[in-house]
Design a protein around this motif. Sequence first.
Motif, short mmCIF file in Angstrom:
data_model
loop_
_atom_site.label_atom_id
_atom_site.label_comp_id
_atom_site.label_asym_id
_atom_site.label_seq_id
_atom_site.Cartn_x
_atom_site.Cartn_y
_atom_site.Cartn_z
N GLN A 1 10.82 1.49 66.91
CA GLN A 1 11.23 0.74 65.78
C GLN A 1 11.08 1.71 64.89
OE1 GLN A 1 9.86 -2.78 64.21
NE2 GLN A 1 11.80 -3.29 64.17
N ILE A 2 11.88 2.36 63.72
CA ILE A 2 11.45 2.65 62.36
C ILE A 2 11.80 1.55 61.27
CG2 ILE A 2 11.06 4.83 63.25
CD1 ILE A 2 14.13 5.48 62.49
N VAL A 3 11.35 1.46 60.28
CA VAL A 3 11.65 0.67 59.20
C VAL A 3 12.33 1.77 58.05
CG1 VAL A 3 10.75 -1.29 57.60
CG2 VAL A 3 10.13 -1.04 60.19
N LEU A 4 12.73 1.01 57.44
CA LEU A 4 13.84 2.10 55.99
C LEU A 4 13.26 1.38 54.71
CD1 LEU A 4 15.58 3.89 54.40
CD2 LEU A 4 17.53 2.42 54.80
N VAL A 5 12.03 1.28 53.84
CA VAL A 5 11.24 0.72 53.38
C VAL A 5 12.74 1.44 52.02
CG1 VAL A 5 9.31 -0.18 51.68
CG2 VAL A 5 9.22 0.52 54.49
#
Length: 477
Positions: free
Chosen positions: A167-171
């Motif tokens: 998983q990657i997260v756009l912050v």
Amino acid sequence: MPLVKTWQLIAGSTAAGLALSVAAVSAAGPWDSGQRKAERDRAASWEPAGGADHAAPSLPQPAPSAPGVLAGAGPGLAQAAGAAGAAEPAGLAEALRPLLDDPALGSARTASVVDTATGRVLFESGESRPMAPASTTKIATAAAALIALGPDHRIRTTVSPGTDPGQIVLVGGGDPSLTAKKKPPAGSGGSLVALAADTAQALKATGRDTVALGYDDGLFTGPARHPIGVNGNLALVSPLMADEARPDDSVSGPVTRIEDPAAHTARSFAALLAERGITVTGEPARAKAAAGTQPLAVTLSTPVSGLVERMLTHSDNDIAEALARQTALASGRPASFEGAEKAVSDRLASLGLDTAGSRFTDGSGLNRADRITGSLLTGILARAADPHHPELRPVLTGMPVAGFTGTLRARNAGDSPAAGLVRAKTGTLSGVNALSGTVVDASGRLLAFAFLSAEAPDGAAAEKRLDRLAAAVAAAR
């Protein structure tokens, strides 16, 4: 560097500066760190931080201009505007009082005119009466943000590993200049396209080409909806929002906004990743980045100086609300309407300004509960002109130029004595009209003024009266 050069640029009313704007405005791209690129290159030898965003596609020839006025300014400039001084100059009072008494301005009005080089009050009437300021609130928001963050600060939007495998997260960092456009103007701000390219490169370097995408829009707190409710003049106040949640290519003016800016931005980012060979499984969902990890990729906003200039020139409400929350964050307060109100007030008080009676319930001035005094507005402008506060200079350089740019392009234009000399922030709500800014008067002084009115029977007529007041200050000796 001769000081006169600096203040010629700040006044924004020298023939050279306006001629440069006319020549460069068509060829240069849209706002780049707060100003057109051609203007910035020319101004680099004059001024380390500043420059106006001249957005008009074509401009009239520049009006005659007064010379720079702050070459001799010294430490005394930091005196509080509104401090006791000599009596009002009779000529200015005689010119302003009949205009201020015009019934077209409504049942309540206030006025303050200050010499920025000395802090001397040149004219005042009801200057301590708190009134609804409409969009002149943005002057206070701009100053507070510049103090809290500094003009060179850039807001980060990042992509980091998530807490789940793969998983990657756009912050979202609260960048109001973030864009998803594939061909954005040069230097326009944070770019989702560039962020996607860098993210894809980082993932492929680790041998990964499939991810789940999460997004984090939790930086701001409290209600995201402005108290005025759904309104085409601004979007939800979200820390993750591309292109101000506008569903089309419009860059200004009221328009129906995307209802969930963060989710829409995450979907746009997923599509950009797919175009770069990264498969995104499922729909983006809210998530948190893994603690202690370094971002895979980062994109940076336009500097705060540029955001301030853009906000003031075009009266951009979305930028205003974002900067108010950034001020709250930098001040250790919750990034909410309430936290921003306290932070803005505290930052202005740190300049030695009297904020008694003022309320900053939002950053944009759309809230009718906002209250500002005329003396506070001229006090902020005097501080922005103080050589001891260069961080505040974009407050002056960002304001529209009468007859030339932004929200003043069609006001005090043509042969008006204020054309090219007045830089001012407009303020308009139903029954509320305001104008506050600076002007180079006939004797070469840089004056700060604030005129606020309420309950005018005709808003358009009230605007014209405010323009006449500004023109009268320009003609003062």
